[in-house]
Design a protein around this motif. Structure first.
Motif, PDB file in Angstrom:
ATOM      1  N   ALA A   1       0.612  -1.244  -0.010  1.00  0.00           N
ATOM      2  CA  ALA A   1      -0.278  -0.371   0.256  1.00  0.00           C
ATOM      3  C   ALA A   1       1.113   1.510  -0.007  1.00  0.00           C
ATOM      4  CB  ALA A   1      -0.397   0.111   1.035  1.00  0.00           C
ATOM      5  N   ARG A   2       1.907   1.398  -0.857  1.00  0.00           N
ATOM      6  CA  ARG A   2       2.543   2.840  -0.696  1.00  0.00           C
ATOM      7  C   ARG A   2       2.380   3.145  -1.930  1.00  0.00           C
ATOM      8  NH1 ARG A   2       8.315   0.602  -0.450  1.00  0.00           N
ATOM      9  NH2 ARG A   2       8.692   3.398  -0.490  1.00  0.00           N
ATOM     10  N   GLY A   3       2.970   4.368  -2.238  1.00  0.00           N
ATOM     11  CA  GLY A   3       2.266   5.355  -3.650  1.00  0.00           C
ATOM     12  C   GLY A   3       1.277   5.605  -3.334  1.00  0.00           C
ATOM     13  N   VAL A   4       0.452   5.727  -2.860  1.00  0.00           N
ATOM     14  CA  VAL A   4      -0.651   6.446  -3.603  1.00  0.00           C
ATOM     15  C   VAL A   4      -1.028   6.712  -2.043  1.00  0.00           C
ATOM     16  CG1 VAL A   4      -1.599   4.986  -4.859  1.00  0.00           C
ATOM     17  CG2 VAL A   4      -2.039   4.818  -2.204  1.00  0.00           C
ATOM     18  N   ASP A   5      -2.132   8.180  -1.758  1.00  0.00           N
ATOM     19  CA  ASP A   5      -1.938   9.140  -0.999  1.00  0.00           C
ATOM     20  C   ASP A   5      -3.844   8.496  -0.028  1.00  0.00           C
ATOM     21  OD1 ASP A   5      -3.794  10.985   0.312  1.00  0.00           O
ATOM     22  OD2 ASP A   5      -3.435  12.289  -1.196  1.00  0.00           O
ATOM     23  N   HIS A   6      -2.765   7.836   0.518  1.00  0.00           N
ATOM     24  CA  HIS A   6      -3.740   7.273   1.800  1.00  0.00           C
ATOM     25  C   HIS A   6      -4.982   7.934   2.134  1.00  0.00           C
ATOM     26  CE1 HIS A   6      -2.004   3.542   1.814  1.00  0.00           C
ATOM     27  NE2 HIS A   6      -0.779   3.927   2.228  1.00  0.00           N
ATOM     28  N   GLU A   7      -5.484   9.449   2.112  1.00  0.00           N
ATOM     29  CA  GLU A   7      -6.424  10.015   2.680  1.00  0.00           C
ATOM     30  C   GLU A   7      -7.458   9.851   1.159  1.00  0.00           C
ATOM     31  OE1 GLU A   7      -5.335  14.208   3.614  1.00  0.00           O
ATOM     32  OE2 GLU A   7      -3.862  12.933   5.297  1.00  0.00           O
ATOM     33  N   LEU A   8      -6.746   9.914   0.083  1.00  0.00           N
ATOM     34  CA  LEU A   8      -7.443  10.233  -1.460  1.00  0.00           C
ATOM     35  C   LEU A   8      -8.117   8.518  -1.822  1.00  0.00           C
ATOM     36  CD1 LEU A   8      -6.178  12.774  -3.767  1.00  0.00           C
ATOM     37  CD2 LEU A   8      -8.085  13.020  -1.914  1.00  0.00           C
ATOM     38  N   VAL A   9      -7.498   7.446  -1.797  1.00  0.00           N
ATOM     39  CA  VAL A   9      -7.069   5.917  -1.971  1.00  0.00           C
ATOM     40  C   VAL A   9      -7.726   5.299  -1.202  1.00  0.00           C
ATOM     41  CG1 VAL A   9      -6.488   4.275  -3.210  1.00  0.00           C
ATOM     42  CG2 VAL A   9      -6.017   6.770  -3.930  1.00  0.00           C
ATOM     43  N   ASP A  10      -8.374   4.244  -1.250  1.00  0.00           N
ATOM     44  CA  ASP A  10      -9.093   3.796  -0.277  1.00  0.00           C
ATOM     45  C   ASP A  10      -7.873   2.347  -1.040  1.00  0.00           C
ATOM     46  OD1 ASP A  10      -9.770   0.464   0.620  1.00  0.00           O
ATOM     47  OD2 ASP A  10     -11.820   1.723   0.686  1.00  0.00           O
ATOM     48  N   ALA A  11      -6.306   1.893  -0.208  1.00  0.00           N
ATOM     49  CA  ALA A  11      -5.884   0.857  -0.821  1.00  0.00           C
ATOM     50  C   ALA A  11      -6.222  -0.647  -0.166  1.00  0.00           C
ATOM     51  CB  ALA A  11      -4.474   0.721   0.320  1.00  0.00           C
TER      52      ALA A  11
ATOM     53  N   PRO B   1      -9.397   2.986 -15.092  1.00  0.00           N
ATOM     54  CA  PRO B   1      -8.564   4.476 -14.380  1.00  0.00           C
ATOM     55  C   PRO B   1      -7.661   4.228 -13.451  1.00  0.00           C
ATOM     56  CG  PRO B   1     -11.302   4.067 -14.992  1.00  0.00           C
ATOM     57  CD  PRO B   1     -10.653   2.711 -15.423  1.00  0.00           C
ATOM     58  N   SER B   2      -7.489   2.338 -12.699  1.00  0.00           N
ATOM     59  CA  SER B   2      -6.584   2.366 -11.334  1.00  0.00           C
ATOM     60  C   SER B   2      -5.229   2.098 -12.083  1.00  0.00           C
ATOM     61  CB  SER B   2      -7.508   2.004 -10.721  1.00  0.00           C
ATOM     62  OG  SER B   2      -6.926   0.179 -11.884  1.00  0.00           O
ATOM     63  N   MET B   3      -5.087   2.045 -13.579  1.00  0.00           N
ATOM     64  CA  MET B   3      -3.813   1.790 -13.888  1.00  0.00           C
ATOM     65  C   MET B   3      -2.815   2.542 -13.576  1.00  0.00           C
ATOM     66  SD  MET B   3      -3.770  -1.465 -14.397  1.00  0.00           S
ATOM     67  CE  MET B   3      -5.792  -1.887 -13.841  1.00  0.00           C
ATOM     68  N   THR B   4      -3.604   3.909 -13.566  1.00  0.00           N
ATOM     69  CA  THR B   4      -2.035   4.965 -13.789  1.00  0.00           C
ATOM     70  C   THR B   4      -1.781   4.854 -11.886  1.00  0.00           C
ATOM     71  OG1 THR B   4      -3.472   6.541 -14.924  1.00  0.00           O
ATOM     72  CG2 THR B   4      -2.160   7.526 -13.554  1.00  0.00           C
ATOM     73  N   LEU B   5      -2.391   4.004 -11.050  1.00  0.00           N
ATOM     74  CA  LEU B   5      -2.517   4.055  -9.694  1.00  0.00           C
ATOM     75  C   LEU B   5      -1.282   2.876  -9.476  1.00  0.00           C
ATOM     76  CD1 LEU B   5      -5.738   5.318  -7.774  1.00  0.00           C
ATOM     77  CD2 LEU B   5      -3.257   6.826  -7.380  1.00  0.00           C
ATOM     78  N   LEU B   6      -1.926   2.096 -10.405  1.00  0.00           N
ATOM     79  CA  LEU B   6      -0.799   0.775 -10.042  1.00  0.00           C
ATOM     80  C   LEU B   6       1.049   1.555 -10.601  1.00  0.00           C
ATOM     81  CD1 LEU B   6      -0.595  -2.266 -10.466  1.00  0.00           C
ATOM     82  CD2 LEU B   6      -0.606  -1.512 -12.864  1.00  0.00           C
ATOM     83  N   GLN B   7       0.684   2.095 -11.795  1.00  0.00           N
ATOM     84  CA  GLN B   7       2.368   2.703 -11.417  1.00  0.00           C
ATOM     85  C   GLN B   7       2.756   3.287 -11.336  1.00  0.00           C
ATOM     86  OE1 GLN B   7       2.347   4.799 -15.886  1.00  0.00           O
ATOM     87  NE2 GLN B   7       4.251   4.842 -16.025  1.00  0.00           N
ATOM     88  N   GLN B   8       1.939   4.279 -10.379  1.00  0.00           N
ATOM     89  CA  GLN B   8       2.411   5.187  -9.171  1.00  0.00           C
ATOM     90  C   GLN B   8       2.826   4.104  -7.790  1.00  0.00           C
ATOM     91  OE1 GLN B   8       0.004   8.127  -7.883  1.00  0.00           O
ATOM     92  NE2 GLN B   8       0.841   8.256  -6.614  1.00  0.00           N
ATOM     93  N   ALA B   9       2.605   3.444  -7.676  1.00  0.00           N
ATOM     94  CA  ALA B   9       1.956   2.324  -7.103  1.00  0.00           C
ATOM     95  C   ALA B   9       3.690   1.293  -7.269  1.00  0.00           C
ATOM     96  CB  ALA B   9       1.247   1.725  -6.275  1.00  0.00           C
ATOM     97  N   TRP B  10       3.807   0.592  -8.571  1.00  0.00           N
ATOM     98  CA  TRP B  10       4.720   0.204  -8.453  1.00  0.00           C
ATOM     99  C   TRP B  10       6.008   0.790  -8.610  1.00  0.00           C
ATOM    100  CZ3 TRP B  10       9.005   0.419 -12.258  1.00  0.00           C
ATOM    101  CH2 TRP B  10       9.431  -0.625 -12.781  1.00  0.00           C
TER     102      TRP B  10
END
Length: 60
Positions: A21-31, A46-55
């Motif tokens: 659960a690293r790499g995302v803003d936990h105030e905005l994203v339910d990991a 649409p979650s693939m951008t978050l996948l890239q950011q988390a990776w």
């Protein structure tokens, strides 16, 4: 085309189980919901951008 689709869908399923659960803003994203989406039969596009950011955050 089908082979490429399988590859793209396999990436979230390979990454999500070990994601800490690293790499995302936990105030905005339910990991947990995001992980569940990545592990679903049809991960939300649409979650693939978050996948890239988390990776990227995990790879550092």
């Amino acid at each position: 085309m089908l082979r490429r689709a399988r590859l793209v869908l396999g990436v979230p399923r390979a990454f999500a189980p070990g994601w800490a659960a690293r790499g995302v803003d936990h105030e905005l994203v339910d990991a947990q919901a995001l992980r569940d989406g990545w592990l679903s039969a049809r991960p939300p596009a649409p979650s693939m951008t978050l996948l890239q950011q988390a990776w990227l955050a995990t790879a550092r």
